[in-house]
Scaffold this active site. Sequence first.
Site, short mmCIF file in Angstrom:
data_model
loop_
_atom_site.label_atom_id
_atom_site.label_comp_id
_atom_site.label_asym_id
_atom_site.label_seq_id
_atom_site.Cartn_x
_atom_site.Cartn_y
_atom_site.Cartn_z
N ARG A 54 -12.95 -1.37 12.65
CA ARG A 54 -14.35 -1.18 13.07
C ARG A 54 -14.56 -1.67 14.50
O ARG A 54 -13.79 -2.47 15.01
CB ARG A 54 -15.30 -1.92 12.15
N ASP B 76 -17.37 -7.32 9.33
CA ASP B 76 -16.11 -6.57 9.30
C ASP B 76 -15.89 -5.84 7.98
O ASP B 76 -15.62 -4.64 7.96
CB ASP B 76 -14.93 -7.51 9.55
MG MG Z 1 -9.79 -10.07 11.54
#
Ligand code: MG
Length: 395
Positions: free
Chosen positions: A36, A180
């Site tokens: 990402r 994340d």
């Molecule tokens: Mg990481």
Amino acid sequence: MLQINPPLNELVSLAKKGLHELFGVEATHLAAAPGRVNLIGEHIDYCDGFVLPFAIERYLVIAARPNDTMTARVASSLGGEPVELDLTQLQEPAEPKWVNYLRGVIRGFQDRGYEIKGFDALIVSSIPGGAGLSSSAALECAMATLLEGILGVSLELKEKALLCQKAEHNFAFVPCGIMDQFASTFGKEDHLVMIDCQSGEPQWVPFMNRDLTVLISNTMVHHELSDGGYALRRKHTEQALSALGKASWRDVSEQDVLTMWDQLGDPVNRRARHVVGEIARTMAAAKVLEQGDFQALGPLMAASHDSLRDDFEVSCAELDAMVNIARSIGNEGGVIGARMTGGGFGGSTVTLCEASAASVIAKKLASEYLLQTGITAQIFASRPARGAHLLEWEK
Ligand code: MG
Ligand code: ADP
């Protein structure tokens, strides 16, 4: 030079082939999870802010087959011997370190009462590691998705992301926020994943204009300062919030910070100005995106970078160089906006640009950056991609 993103089916073929070569078996289950980048909203995930990341067209793929034992045999195409995991003994993190992300995810399923039986697995990835693109979250999310496939269950996306985050906390000892794993799990083509870090709720924000793309430039540097620097920034923001006498950064205005400027003292006052400004910029970015006014993202991205450089002081010479080169190419050259992305002190930048100009822009970024720093950057383009998913499923 603009790097090509290896197509997902190419990674899948490599993973299947590797599994066969290493363990002599055919894959029955295949899972993929993307890395990402964050378009805007930096260093405010731990300040009740908003972040606006998206899943990128770079994936980590796991090919696997159950093996009728209570041992998982896992290997990565990055190298090293296959590692054997006794699935009845996953109490503690252990060597090798990269397997801890997997241990943590398997434990997460076991803690929910699922019985995990043995399997052989091979990992192949096109996500550059340690470049601020969350290869670790992709590893966790791909593993969780693989286990869903093997078990024949499907967790709520939010539960899956939180399980993966916990694996990173407890088994890799990285106290990461929720961005994340949420981006890798909730990623959707043509959409950004806006996360309200106060409520922990994600929301899709359309990014439909296919004439635009985002160039991701890995500066290839990672300055040592980063670990201590991150902890210190968090401490500064906590100090500021308590001095401001507020429960949440959502309740702090720019005027509040200015009123308390001298009492807060330097650098805490500048850290506070960044947080308040960045929360406002990220909300503004979501709004202009909803209106389809992509050009308006340019000044917001520029202000974000300047604030991270001057007030939050998490940029570095290489990130500044890459952003400045993009700025010098400017609107006439097809650049809409550019900024550092991720924690800082190195890592990558994002450059929002016209898709038709992307390869010319990438060439210029790479050559100028090489000239200024002596470093060969890694540059690729990505639009928002699909989040973690199973590719094939045989029970
Ligand atoms: Mg990481
Ligand atoms: P980032 O998540 O920004 O890429 P991290 O340091 O958080 O950087 O995670 C990188 C770590 O994730 C690697 O050191 C390794 O342990 C693990 N990892 C990532 N990709 C792979 C892979 N393809 N194979 C094995 N381990 C991997």
